[in-house]
Design a protein around this motif. Structure first.
Motif, short mmCIF file in Angstrom:
data_model
loop_
_atom_site.label_atom_id
_atom_site.label_comp_id
_atom_site.label_asym_id
_atom_site.label_seq_id
_atom_site.Cartn_x
_atom_site.Cartn_y
_atom_site.Cartn_z
N HIS A 79 -5.46 -1.29 -2.61
CA HIS A 79 -4.81 -1.34 -3.92
C HIS A 79 -5.65 -2.21 -4.84
N ILE A 105 1.76 -2.47 1.75
CA ILE A 105 3.18 -2.57 1.39
C ILE A 105 3.48 -1.34 0.53
N GLU A 106 4.25 -0.42 1.07
CA GLU A 106 4.44 0.86 0.39
C GLU A 106 5.27 0.73 -0.88
N TYR A 108 5.43 -1.68 -3.04
CA TYR A 108 5.00 -2.86 -3.79
C TYR A 108 5.29 -2.73 -5.28
N GLU A 109 5.30 -1.48 -5.78
CA GLU A 109 5.54 -1.33 -7.23
C GLU A 109 6.97 -1.71 -7.57
N ARG A 112 7.15 -5.43 -7.40
CA ARG A 112 6.51 -6.02 -8.59
C ARG A 112 7.45 -5.93 -9.80
N THR A 126 -3.12 -5.99 -6.37
CA THR A 126 -2.86 -5.83 -4.94
C THR A 126 -1.37 -5.81 -4.60
N ASP A 127 -1.07 -5.13 -3.47
CA ASP A 127 0.28 -5.18 -2.92
C ASP A 127 0.54 -6.54 -2.29
N CYS A 130 2.27 -9.08 -4.37
CA CYS A 130 3.71 -8.80 -4.48
C CYS A 130 4.49 -9.40 -3.32
#
Ligand code: M6R
Length: 613
Positions: A79, A105-106, A108-109, A112, A126-127, A130
């Motif tokens: 990422h 980390i799937e 992560y969005e 975030r 990056t994940d 997060c």
């Protein structure tokens, strides 16, 4: 892929972290960093894009990173691009939590977005940032211990990770958690270590604990404690690592790959002797497969990635022929997303050097969830695949460092050969005498590989001639086609020359239009039944301008009338010919890469163990 090292104890952390990271370089990475803490002081974080040598240059004197507790990381970008900003360690806004992370980390969005609403700002793509900020958020919101905050965070995240964190309020302490990505803890005297892979800490200790999924560890000077996801203390067993540190050094060879190619006779012999007992009897009791279980197998599924998949392609011919069991070979990355009807009396064989390949691990889990018995052929003891499979056949290749596999591949082949012979004997397709003879043939492989290696100068000469080739085609039929697949992969992954493996009979259905004046076509012809057919296909390409290299067994001297360069390997029962024919192709890939001045052991864009999808 990414690597983690952590240390807390009586000595200085930075030298241990940098040494450990350099031992993980072989896994592939594009940036690196460390965070070191001196008592209660804020951690010093140094990160750099590029190699460990670049990081060391940036650190300058070790006096710049004084402290007895620290964490380090080599990053392989997933990422966000490779950059100093995206490199680990990452930190919360006020440095209350600093950490490194392997895996993905799937969600992560989503994390975030949630944290942004709570006022968090993000400096990287990056994940990892997060998850570190999520831990920080829970730690502050609920005023909990680090273990409680980490447990809360890992219940919220989806994906695979190995996580190592330092908390400002807990000087000299490291907190870890894992799910899906490997992580080990080592102890010696007052020193505690954490790493993603054994070589990183082998210089310091050979006694380690394996943390399981959704478990956590708390390291401090002189001790380590383990916790489950509920925060309860749990006991772990200390395991002794049998590899010696020397096995992970180059030992006078220019590259790990060349060393590992030369280690094949011993690796194959050790693997054979792990199950072949007196009188050529194959004893699978260590693997845990009973004769009753073997008799019941109605179907074999082989699932793997990359070279391990190529082992499966070659072994399917051997298993079907000797054991009379239908075999399907599946790419793990495809299989895991397929809804394929699975036969209940089947055996799934998962092949993996590292035992950590994400797709292979998920394929194994899918097989288990479908009620299929699983057998792992794995090299790394204690790896995730080895621990989760119902049965394990350990290959004894020792540590394999070069990204391009050679000795692990060869040991996987003989492991499958021996399974095929024993399955055939137990199921009555082979008499004891036939099985005995076939075991003798398998036992002859190490010495024959050694003979092939003696002739490596000829291959080096040929490799230098074709170092600037544009395309290389490897053609063969049956088992030879499987050998071609591995030869082609060896060539392209380290020499960056486009190459393809083609079933020789398929060429004229399209691909032959790519052949032009001077194109190198390598024909592998070890199978007597299809020898003439493959030779005809080679001649067809020569008529279109191809330069032919032939690879066959001693006695097939007629190939020299067709090919302009021919390599002969010793004769062996044709079921096992991949074990010999692949060796000149490994050497060819190696020497082409060498002639092109490339980074043989660490080819661009590749990692030794692919722990993400
Ligand atoms: O560790 P594994 O055997 O599961 O790895 C599978 C592939 O990633 C691996 O074989 C890869 O293709 C090699 N780099 C090829 O040399």
């Amino acid at each position: 892929m990414c690597g983690i090292v952590g240390y807390t104890g009586a000595g200085q952390a930075a030298p241990v972290l940098l040494d450990g990271l350099s031992k993980l370089e072989y896994r592939g990475y594009d940036s690196a960093g460390i965070a070191v803490r001196d008592g209660e002081a804020e951690p010093v974080i140094v990160k750099e894009k590029g190699r460990i040598a670049d990081l060391k240059k940036k650190i300058g004197s070790e006096d710049n990173v004084i402290g007895t507790c620290g964490i380090g990381h080599t990053r392989w970008a997933t990422h966000g691009a490779p950059s100093e900003t995206n490199a680990h360690p990452h930190h919360s806004d006020d440095n209350a939590v600093v950490g490194v992370h392997n895996g993905i980390i799937e969600n992560y969005e989503e994390i975030r977005a949630k944290l942004k609403k709570k006022g968090y700002e993000f400096y990287s793509q990056t994940d990892t940032e997060c998850i570190i900020k999520l831990v920080d958020y829970y730690y502050k919101k609920y005023q909990e211990t680090p273990i409680e905050a980490i447990a809360r965070a890992i219940l919220r995240v989806r994906g695979s990770y190995a996580l190592c964190l330092m908390f400002a309020d807990y000087p000299g302490e490291i907190f870890c958690a894992r799910n899906g990505s490997p992580m080990i803890i080592g102890m010696t005297g007052e020193d505690a270590f954490v790493a993603s892979d054994v070589p990183a800490i082998l210089n310091y200790t050979r006694h380690v604990y394996y943390i399981d999924n959704m478990e956590m560890a708390h390291l401090k000077k002189g001790g380590v404690e383990f916790f489950n996801i509920d925060g309860d203390r749990i006991e772990k067993e200390l395991v002794e690592i049998k590899w010696d540190a020397e096995a992970a050094e180059k030992g006078g060879y220019e590259h790990f790959m060349l060393k590992e190619i030369h280690e094949q006779p011993k690796a194959v012999e050790d693997t054979i002797h792990s199950v072949v007992k007196d009188g050529n009897r194959i004893d699978l009791s260590g693997v845990g497969l009973s004769e009753e279980e073997i008799k019941k197998i109605s179907q074999i599924y082989i699932v793997a990635c990359g070279s391990a998949y190529h082992v499966g392609v070659s072994s399917q011919y051997v298993l079907e022929d000797l054991a009379g069991i239908p075999v399907r070979v599946e790419l793990a990355s495809e299989f895991r997303y397929r809804s394929m009807p699975l036969l209940q009396d089947a055996l799934a064989i998962i092949i993996s050097q590292s035992g950590e390949t994400a797709d292979s691990l998920e394929a194994l889990r899918k097989m288990k969830a479908s009620g299929i018995k699983t057998l792992a052929i794995v090299n790394v003891v204690g790896s995730s695949i080895a621990r989760e499979a119902d049965h394990v056949f350990y290959t004894l290749a020792g540590p394999e460092i070069a990204v391009a596999t050679t000795k692990a591949y060869s040991t996987q082949l003989v492991a499958n050969d021996l399974l095929a012979i024993e399955f055939g004997r137990v199921r009555g397709l082979l008499t004891d005498e036939e099985a005995y003879r076939l075991v003798e043939e398998v036992k002859s492989i190490p010495e024959k590989i050694a003979t092939i290696l003696e002739d490596k100068n000829r291959i080096q000469w040929f490799a230098s001639k074709f170092a600037n080739a544009h395309d290389i085609f490897f053609i063969g039929r049956g088992i030879d086609y499987a050998t071609c697949m591995e030869g082609s992969l060896k060539c392209k992954e380290i020499s960056y020359i486009h190459s393809e493996a083609y079933a020789a009979g398929e060429l004229k259905h399209g691909t032959i239009s790519l052949v032009e004046e001077g194109t190198l076509v390598i024909g592998v012809c070890t199978q007597s039944e299809v020898f003439e057919k493959t030779v005809s296909n080679m001649v067809e390409t020569a008529s279109r301008g191809a330069y032919l290299m032939g690879l066959t067994t001693e006695d097939n001297y007629s190939l020299e009338d067709v090919a302009r360069f021919t390599v002969f390997v010793p004769k062996v029962d044709e079921h096992f010919s991949t074990s010999l024919a692949v060796v000149p192709l490994q050497l060819l890939g190696y020497y082409i890469s060498l002639a092109r001045g490339l980074d043989v052991d660490k080819p661009r864009n590749l990692a030794k163990s692919v722990t993400v999808e």
